[in-house]
Design a protein around this motif. Structure first.
Motif, PDB file in Angstrom:
ATOM      1  N   ASP A  60      -3.581  -3.640   4.611  1.00  0.00           N
ATOM      2  CA  ASP A  60      -4.473  -4.441   5.631  1.00  0.00           C
ATOM      3  C   ASP A  60      -4.914  -3.728   6.849  1.00  0.00           C
ATOM      4  O   ASP A  60      -5.716  -4.383   7.582  1.00  0.00           O
ATOM      5  N   ALA A 109       0.826  -1.310  -0.214  1.00  0.00           N
ATOM      6  CA  ALA A 109       0.043   0.065  -0.138  1.00  0.00           C
ATOM      7  C   ALA A 109       0.986   1.337   0.062  1.00  0.00           C
ATOM      8  O   ALA A 109       0.858   1.896  -0.904  1.00  0.00           O
ATOM      9  N   ASP A 168       9.873   3.109   7.283  1.00  0.00           N
ATOM     10  CA  ASP A 168       9.755   1.909   7.297  1.00  0.00           C
ATOM     11  C   ASP A 168      10.662   1.046   8.421  1.00  0.00           C
ATOM     12  O   ASP A 168      11.788   1.541   8.670  1.00  0.00           O
TER      13      ASP A 168
HETATM   14  C1  LIG Z   1       2.934 -15.755   2.490  1.00  0.00           C
HETATM   15  C2  LIG Z   1       2.072 -14.495   1.931  1.00  0.00           C
HETATM   16  C3  LIG Z   1       1.371 -14.572   0.643  1.00  0.00           C
HETATM   17  C4  LIG Z   1       0.568 -13.527   0.216  1.00  0.00           C
HETATM   18  N1  LIG Z   1       0.306 -13.791  -0.886  1.00  0.00           N
HETATM   19  C5  LIG Z   1      -0.843 -12.892  -1.447  1.00  0.00           C
HETATM   20  C6  LIG Z   1      -1.076 -13.064  -2.889  1.00  0.00           C
HETATM   21  O1  LIG Z   1      -0.772 -13.920  -3.583  1.00  0.00           O
HETATM   22  N2  LIG Z   1      -1.752 -12.110  -3.391  1.00  0.00           N
HETATM   23  C7  LIG Z   1      -2.433 -10.941  -2.733  1.00  0.00           C
HETATM   24  O2  LIG Z   1      -3.156 -10.217  -3.163  1.00  0.00           O
HETATM   25  N3  LIG Z   1      -1.971 -10.834  -1.418  1.00  0.00           N
HETATM   26  C8  LIG Z   1      -1.125 -11.887  -0.793  1.00  0.00           C
HETATM   27  N4  LIG Z   1      -0.742 -11.656   0.441  1.00  0.00           N
HETATM   28  C9  LIG Z   1      -1.239 -10.782   1.058  1.00  0.00           C
HETATM   29  C10 LIG Z   1      -0.588  -9.340   1.184  1.00  0.00           C
HETATM   30  O3  LIG Z   1       0.651  -9.664   1.183  1.00  0.00           O
HETATM   31  C11 LIG Z   1      -0.973  -8.115   2.033  1.00  0.00           C
HETATM   32  O4  LIG Z   1      -2.365  -7.906   2.022  1.00  0.00           O
HETATM   33  C12 LIG Z   1      -0.323  -6.903   1.807  1.00  0.00           C
HETATM   34  O5  LIG Z   1       1.097  -7.046   1.902  1.00  0.00           O
HETATM   35  C13 LIG Z   1      -0.645  -5.934   2.514  1.00  0.00           C
HETATM   36  O6  LIG Z   1      -0.025  -4.624   1.983  1.00  0.00           O
HETATM   37  P1  LIG Z   1       0.194  -3.593   3.296  1.00  0.00           P
HETATM   38  O7  LIG Z   1       0.877  -2.433   2.482  1.00  0.00           O
HETATM   39  O8  LIG Z   1      -0.996  -3.123   4.170  1.00  0.00           O
HETATM   40  O9  LIG Z   1       1.227  -4.296   4.282  1.00  0.00           O
HETATM   41  P2  LIG Z   1       2.671  -4.908   4.125  1.00  0.00           P
HETATM   42  O10 LIG Z   1       2.830  -5.200   2.568  1.00  0.00           O
HETATM   43  O11 LIG Z   1       2.707  -6.041   5.259  1.00  0.00           O
HETATM   44  O12 LIG Z   1       3.728  -3.755   4.585  1.00  0.00           O
HETATM   45  C14 LIG Z   1       3.698  -3.028   5.628  1.00  0.00           C
HETATM   46  C15 LIG Z   1       4.935  -2.197   6.154  1.00  0.00           C
HETATM   47  O13 LIG Z   1       4.971  -1.827   6.981  1.00  0.00           O
HETATM   48  C16 LIG Z   1       6.230  -1.783   8.108  1.00  0.00           C
HETATM   49  N5  LIG Z   1       5.880  -1.483   9.463  1.00  0.00           N
HETATM   50  C17 LIG Z   1       5.011  -2.190  10.290  1.00  0.00           C
HETATM   51  N6  LIG Z   1       5.203  -1.802  11.465  1.00  0.00           N
HETATM   52  C18 LIG Z   1       5.808  -0.454  11.419  1.00  0.00           C
HETATM   53  C19 LIG Z   1       5.918   0.541  12.347  1.00  0.00           C
HETATM   54  N7  LIG Z   1       5.509   0.762  13.461  1.00  0.00           N
HETATM   55  N8  LIG Z   1       6.895   1.501  12.039  1.00  0.00           N
HETATM   56  C20 LIG Z   1       7.187   1.512  10.636  1.00  0.00           C
HETATM   57  N9  LIG Z   1       7.031   0.546   9.723  1.00  0.00           N
HETATM   58  C21 LIG Z   1       6.259  -0.384  10.097  1.00  0.00           C
HETATM   59  C22 LIG Z   1       6.447  -3.201   7.730  1.00  0.00           C
HETATM   60  O14 LIG Z   1       7.937  -3.298   7.823  1.00  0.00           O
HETATM   61  C23 LIG Z   1       6.167  -3.182   6.366  1.00  0.00           C
HETATM   62  O15 LIG Z   1       7.061  -3.014   5.318  1.00  0.00           O
HETATM   63  C24 LIG Z   1       0.111 -12.799   1.196  1.00  0.00           C
HETATM   64  C25 LIG Z   1       0.625 -12.632   2.458  1.00  0.00           C
HETATM   65  C26 LIG Z   1       1.485 -13.616   2.880  1.00  0.00           C
HETATM   66  C27 LIG Z   1       1.946 -13.371   4.246  1.00  0.00           C
END
Ligand SMILES: Cc1cc2nc3c(=O)[nH]c(=O)nc-3n(C[C@H](O)[C@H](O)[C@H](O)COP(=O)(O)OP(=O)(O)OC[C@H]3O[C@@H](n4cnc5c(N)ncnc54)[C@H](O)[C@@H]3O)c2cc1C
Length: 404
Positions: free
Chosen positions: A291, A23, A44
């Motif tokens: 998420d 995201a 991050d």
């Molecule tokens: C094994 C696995 C397989 C997956 N396969 C799929 C798939 O095939 N297709 C699909 O659509 N989705 C898939 N997903 C789900 C998908 O990865 C997540 O929905 C997606 O990563 C969410 O994006 P996000 O940006 O919300 O969080 P994330 O990508 O998890 O990023 C969150 C970021 O925030 C950072 N962070 C956390 N807390 C802090 C803090 N306090 N201070 C600073 N930084 C912080 C973390 O280091 C991280 O870099 C999968 C998930 C997993 C675990």
């Protein structure tokens, strides 16, 4: 780096993005494209982006770990965006300030939080202490070293995977293909079918893949407790306690919101409630995507990278509109289909008006990942090159897919 930050503070408060996963990264890169002069600061707690959908291929050594985890510093410096490695510990929404683990304090003009999710043990007894997880590279490396160690001794070790969602199924197939008879794999699922929120085609392909690999599925079963050597499962026949060598917990996720100390913002199902413009209620300059958030009226959206990226892209457009003094637009999700890997070299794809399974689907899956990441693929050169190795074979297929 710190010089850049103080320069930003002296000129203009920046747009701060905390969490540079699917995201946050999509948002930052899109906003930079739309308005290169805006001061953007991405923070991050980790040094590397994790391409989570490729973690199974790292486990099976189909790709190397660096290919699925490019460095944030490279990605953002290529894009001309300031990146800071730090962990958010507190938000003061009223003062527009953030606090970090090294006591740094920052003010923001706009705040976008997107810190992703953590595994959810649902408070089941012994899970945190006695289970393995598969949510980040730390989990992956821990699991890898356990599997490597157990390779040396005995066969038919008892492996339980809790959760019959995509992660559980994908892991089970990969582990079986890597280790064959070394593990007897059981998937435990509390509902009456696996992949119950996924496309029917993918579910059917997954059922075939599990059957072919003799992976057992225990449906309508809930884990009550995991101890050092046993797993207790509740089902129609009562509670059964079984010997276990390894339990991998993939039963669900919870939002990663440890830095929210008070109830100053509204949550729903534990996630930050945002309106359809992705804005946090009562705070005009604060947004939550990916998420950690849930959109009022769109509570059923899946918790996926696909949704996170679409939100990132949409919010970049909205913020640009807002800065120009225009009205923002409501977020709409476009279902671009879903893909799951089913063992080494195999996958299943459903959506965009077609279905595909087997080896062709596996190759198409890696290409589609890249083709669906138009905004970050230049930065993710490593994963990109892996995905595009066989592009020529799929030129026709991609053309059709991209025109949808
Ligand atoms: C094994 C696995 C397989 C997956 N396969 C799929 C798939 O095939 N297709 C699909 O659509 N989705 C898939 N997903 C789900 C998908 O990865 C997540 O929905 C997606 O990563 C969410 O994006 P996000 O940006 O919300 O969080 P994330 O990508 O998890 O990023 C969150 C970021 O925030 C950072 N962070 C956390 N807390 C802090 C803090 N306090 N201070 C600073 N930084 C912080 C973390 O280091 C991280 O870099 C999968 C998930 C997993 C675990």
């Amino acid at each position: 780096m710190h010089n850049n930050i103080s320069l930003m503070k002296s000129i203009q408060k920046p747009i701060v993005i905390v969490g540079a996963g699917f995201a946050g990264m999509t948002f930052a890169l899109n906003l930079k494209n739309l308005n290169p002069s805006l001061p953007i600061l991405v923070v991050d707690s980790k040094s590397n982006f994790i391409f989570k959908p490729l973690m199974y291929e790292v486990l099976s050594k189909e790709i190397r770990s660096w290919e699925a985890a490019p460095k944030f510093a490279d990605i953002f410096s290529d894009a001309g965006i300031t990146f800071l490695k730090n962990c958010l510990t507190k938000i003061s929404f009223k003062e527009n300030t953030l606090e970090f683990s090294d006591e740094l304090k920052l003010s923001y003009r706009y705040l976008v939080i997107c810190t992703g999710s953590l595994p959810n043990s649902f408070l089941a007894k012994g899970v945190d202490e006695n289970c393995y997880f598969f949510n980040d590279f730390h989990d992956l490396n821990k699991l890898k070293s356990f599997l490597k160690k157990s390779q040396k001794n005995s066969i038919h070790k008892k492996l339980f995977i809790v959760g019959g969602g995509p992660s559980g199924i994908e892991l089970a197939c990969k582990i079986k293909d890597i280790f064959a008879d070394q593990f007897e794999i059981n998937i435990i699922e509390k509902s009456n079918e696996i992949l119950n929120r996924n496309k029917i085609f993918n579910r059917e392909q997954a059922e075939k893949a599990l059957e072919k690999r003799k992976i057992k599925v225990l449906l309508n079963s809930t884990v009550k407790e995991v101890s050092e050597n046993k797993i207790s499962i509740s089902s129609e026949v009562g509670i059964t306690s079984l010997d276990k060598d390894l339990v991998i917990w993939t039963a669900g996720v919870r939002p990663n919101l440890g830095y929210l100390k008070t109830d100053e913002i509204t949550k729903k199902f534990g996630r930050i409630l945002v309106n359809n413009n992705l804005r946090i209620e009562n705070y005009k300059n604060c947004f939550a995507i990916g998420d950690i958030s849930i959109i009022e009226g769109m509570e059923d959206l899946p918790i996926t990278a696909q949704v996170a990226m679409q939100q990132g892209k949409h919010l970049a457009k909205n913020l640009e509109l807002l800065i120009l003094g225009n009205d923002t637009l409501p977020f709409e999700f476009q279902d671009n289909g879903e893909m799951i890997s089913l063992g080494i070299g195999e996958a299943s794809i459903s959506g965009l008006g077609f279905t595909l399974s087997g080896k062709l689907a596996f190759e198409a899956r890696r290409i589609i990942y890249a083709s669906k990441l138009p905004d970050i693929r230049e930065s993710l050169k490593s994963a990109y090159s892996w995905m595009f190795q066989k592009k020529s074979i799929f030129k026709k297929f991609l053309k059709k897919n991209n025109s949808n």
